[in-house]
Design a protein around this motif. Structure first.
Motif, PDB file in Angstrom:
ATOM      1  N   SER A   1      -4.699  -9.861  -0.431  1.00  0.00           N
ATOM      2  CA  SER A   1      -5.815  -9.251   0.299  1.00  0.00           C
ATOM      3  C   SER A   1      -5.592  -7.763   0.519  1.00  0.00           C
ATOM      4  O   SER A   1      -6.520  -6.962   0.365  1.00  0.00           O
ATOM      5  N   ILE A   2      -4.383  -7.383   0.892  1.00  0.00           N
ATOM      6  CA  ILE A   2      -4.083  -5.968   1.131  1.00  0.00           C
ATOM      7  C   ILE A   2      -4.116  -5.189  -0.175  1.00  0.00           C
ATOM      8  O   ILE A   2      -4.656  -4.085  -0.238  1.00  0.00           O
TER       9      ILE A   2
ATOM     10  N   TYR B   1      -7.752  -4.641  -1.248  1.00  0.00           N
ATOM     11  CA  TYR B   1      -8.638  -3.884  -0.360  1.00  0.00           C
ATOM     12  C   TYR B   1      -9.062  -2.602  -1.068  1.00  0.00           C
ATOM     13  O   TYR B   1      -8.231  -1.822  -1.516  1.00  0.00           O
ATOM     14  N   LYS B   2     -10.346  -2.396  -1.179  1.00  0.00           N
ATOM     15  CA  LYS B   2     -10.873  -1.287  -1.985  1.00  0.00           C
ATOM     16  C   LYS B   2     -10.856   0.061  -1.276  1.00  0.00           C
ATOM     17  O   LYS B   2     -10.925   1.095  -1.922  1.00  0.00           O
TER      18      LYS B   2
ATOM     19  N   LEU C   1      -8.082   1.536   6.026  1.00  0.00           N
ATOM     20  CA  LEU C   1      -7.401   0.319   6.468  1.00  0.00           C
ATOM     21  C   LEU C   1      -6.782   0.518   7.845  1.00  0.00           C
ATOM     22  O   LEU C   1      -6.881  -0.349   8.710  1.00  0.00           O
TER      23      LEU C   1
ATOM     24  N   LEU D   1      -9.618  -9.873   7.024  1.00  0.00           N
ATOM     25  CA  LEU D   1      -9.467  -9.503   5.611  1.00  0.00           C
ATOM     26  C   LEU D   1      -9.138 -10.711   4.738  1.00  0.00           C
ATOM     27  O   LEU D   1      -9.634 -10.833   3.618  1.00  0.00           O
TER      28      LEU D   1
ATOM     29  N   ARG E   1       0.838  -1.191   0.000  1.00  0.00           N
ATOM     30  CA  ARG E   1       0.000   0.000   0.000  1.00  0.00           C
ATOM     31  C   ARG E   1       0.878   1.248   0.000  1.00  0.00           C
ATOM     32  O   ARG E   1       2.058   1.183  -0.297  1.00  0.00           O
TER      33      ARG E   1
END
Length: 106
Positions: free
Chosen positions: A77-78, A81-82, A88, A53, A22
């Protein structure tokens, strides 16, 4: 099939591998957790967030996720993540509060 990277729930050893998944806020959080070798409420909160998550409780030995391993599952998954990094981090903070509240009760 067995993958040595697969565990029952999110393993804390995977945290440092999520740094680049991210933006800046996320990498700062991952760095702070990776720098501390002792398991704290923050580590447990992070693990709780990731279990939710990643869907760790629904994972089983013959699932595609288990065959790929925890590290790849968590990264995916990270990345998928939308919400924003701020959202988050809010999930992380909520998970930390839940862990803290649970430990105070016990």
């Amino acid at each position: 099939m067995y993958n040595s990277d697969t565990e029952l729930l999110f393993p804390l050893r995977v945290i440092p591998t999520l740094r680049a998944a991210r933006g800046g806020e996320w990498s700062t959080l991952v760095d702070s957790l990776a720098a501390d070798d002792t398991v704290t409420v923050n580590h447990l909160g992070f693990a709780l967030m990731m279990v939710r998550l990643d869907g760790c409780t629904a994972c089983n030995a013959d699932s595609f996720r288990a065959m790929r391993g925890c590290t790849q599952c968590a990264k995916q998954s990270i990345r998928r993540y939308k919400g924003s990094d701020s959202e988050l981090l809010a999930l992380y903070q909520q998970s930390c509060r839940e862990v803290s509240n649970y430990l105070k009760v016990k």
